[in-house]
Enzyme design. Structure first.
Site, mmCIF file in Angstrom:
data_model
loop_
_atom_site.group_PDB
_atom_site.id
_atom_site.type_symbol
_atom_site.label_atom_id
_atom_site.label_comp_id
_atom_site.label_asym_id
_atom_site.label_seq_id
_atom_site.Cartn_x
_atom_site.Cartn_y
_atom_site.Cartn_z
ATOM 1 N N HIS A 1 4.050 0.268 2.119
ATOM 2 C CA HIS A 1 3.274 1.147 2.964
ATOM 3 C C HIS A 1 3.934 1.047 4.379
ATOM 4 C CE1 HIS A 1 0.174 3.222 4.652
ATOM 5 N NE2 HIS A 1 -0.135 2.353 5.523
ATOM 6 N N ASN B 1 1.827 6.523 10.161
ATOM 7 C CA ASN B 1 1.121 6.160 9.093
ATOM 8 C C ASN B 1 0.481 7.175 8.414
ATOM 9 O OD1 ASN B 1 -0.552 4.778 7.340
ATOM 10 N ND2 ASN B 1 -1.343 3.194 8.473
ATOM 11 N N CYS C 1 -4.850 3.273 2.425
ATOM 12 C CA CYS C 1 -3.486 2.840 2.709
ATOM 13 C C CYS C 1 -2.972 2.199 1.632
ATOM 14 C CB CYS C 1 -2.990 1.964 3.721
ATOM 15 S SG CYS C 1 -3.389 3.001 5.428
#
Ligand code: ACO
Length: 350
Positions: A277, A307, A112
């Protein structure tokens, strides 16, 4: 002298899977997922579709938006934690799909936090003269680690119930499984003489917490590196200490952002956009609260995509470029934390 982003694109596969659709394969609810994470839906690749396929679609859109010939790209940086193969990396596959055989392709695996490490790399490639036009892509195909097999029941293609055993296997990983979605974001970076590019950044890695989120199976500590017992143990599904990750994100990211602002003499209100993020809506709300950032300065899209790991920040940048939010000359902060654990913040002049 630095870089500017001259073209952006993103691609997500198939039709969205809503939170309630997940109830066909596990015990969960729209309320639980939305309240804890802000996620309402996510996309998944089809069987046989890989990260480089998503990346190729996103890249074509970025090339078109940049108004360049693909052949002008002289370097590819590809970020994914869900590649087609353990080796070679998906960057090579992407290059071939774009007709860029011969152009160097580098794979990075910062999960990420990939965009943060990627931007430092791109800055270095451009400043060193190794490249003038760099394609950076973050793309993920997480579907392969989801803890269910009955995809046709999930998508509604087949009526029916999963077996109680299958439901139990999925339930064991439900806190993780509801979070991730597939997608790709592509950015084309080009050398510029304008006062634009990377202003400053802080990057960190702490491998002591590597097992806060990791995939236990399919690694080269075992012989062979993949065994039938790993399927039985669902060792292909990542193990995640969700609460620890949550705490890492809400403590380390604001601290790193404050340090970066202090070192560069940048007031928080001198920053135009916070491109963070998207792991959890609540994580980003905490970060905003701690830094005193107004809600409208931190665009969110987790409700629609979940995500998407390395895909997230490039997708967010593409959306906010196309809707006119991000403008030349603005000072923006990028923030992310991911498996490794890797984390960091960057100040970028657009
Ligand atoms: N649906 C319904 N109930 C659920 C679900 C679900 N999908 N998942 C878990 N539960 C239940 C649990 O069983 C538990 O029940 P119990 O109290 O009866 O035992 C209860 O809900 C609470 O579960 P927790 O896991 O403790 O929930 P928490 O409040 O910690 O929220 C979450 C979980 C959303 C995962 C949160 O911890 C989080 O977002 N953490 C950060 C994760 C993250 O950032 N990951 C991405 C970075 S990783 C990368 O780089 C790849």
């Amino acid at each position: 002298m630095g870089f500017e982003i001259i073209g952006t694109g993103h691609f997500v596969p198939g039709t969205p899977i809503k939170n309630d659709d997940l109830r066909r394969v596990m015990d969960t609810s729209d309320e639980w997922i939305a309240q804890r994470s802000g996620i309402r839906q996510r996309h998944f690749v089809a069987e046989g579709q890989g990260a480089s396929d998503l990346a190729a679609e996103a890249s074509k859109l970025a090339i078109e938006a940049a108004g360049i010939d693909a052949k002008e790209i002289d370097y590819i940086v590809f970020a994914t934690m869900t590649p087609e193969y353990i080796f070679p990396g998906s960057g090579a596959l992407l290059g071939a799909k774009l007709g860029l055989a011969g152009v160097p392709a580098l794979d990075i695996r910062q999960q990420c936090a990939a965009m943060l490490f990627g931007i430092q790399l791109v800055d270095g490639l451009i400043k060193s003269g190794a490249a003038r036009t760099v394609l950076f892509v973050g793309a993920e195909a997480h579907a392969g680690f989801m803890p269910w097999d009955d995809w046709d029941i999930l998508t509604g293609e087949r009526e029916g119930e999963v077996t109680p055993e299958a439901r139990e296997r999925a339930n064991a990983h439900r806190a993780l499984a509801v979070l991730f979605g597939d997608g790709a974001g592509a950015l084309i970076f080009r050398k510029t003489d304008r006062d634009a590019g990377l202003v400053a950044m802080k990057l960190h890695t702490d491998g002591n917490s590597a097992e806060t989120i990791y995939v236990p199976g399919g690694g080269f500590r075992t012989r062979p590196y993949w065994k039938a017992s790993m399927y039985a143990e669902q060792a292909y599904v990542p193990r995640m200490e969700g609460r620890d990750l949550f705490k890492f994100a809400v403590t380390r990211l604001p601290r790193t952002a404050r340090e970066l602002c202090k070192e560069t003499g940048t007031p928080i209100d001198g920053i135009d956009w916070f491109l963070a993020h998207q792991a959890n809506l609540r994580i980003n709300a905490y970060i905003r609260e701690q830094l005193g950032v107004p809600t409208e300065k931190m665009p969110m899209n987790i409700d629609r995509f979940g995500n998407t790991s390395a895909g997230t920040i490039p997708i967010l940048i593409d959306e906010n470029t196309r809707n006119g939010n991000l403008k030349k000359g603005e000072l923006n902060m990028l923030l992310a934390l991911g498996a490794g654990i890797h984390w960091g913040c960057a100040l970028v002049r657009w």
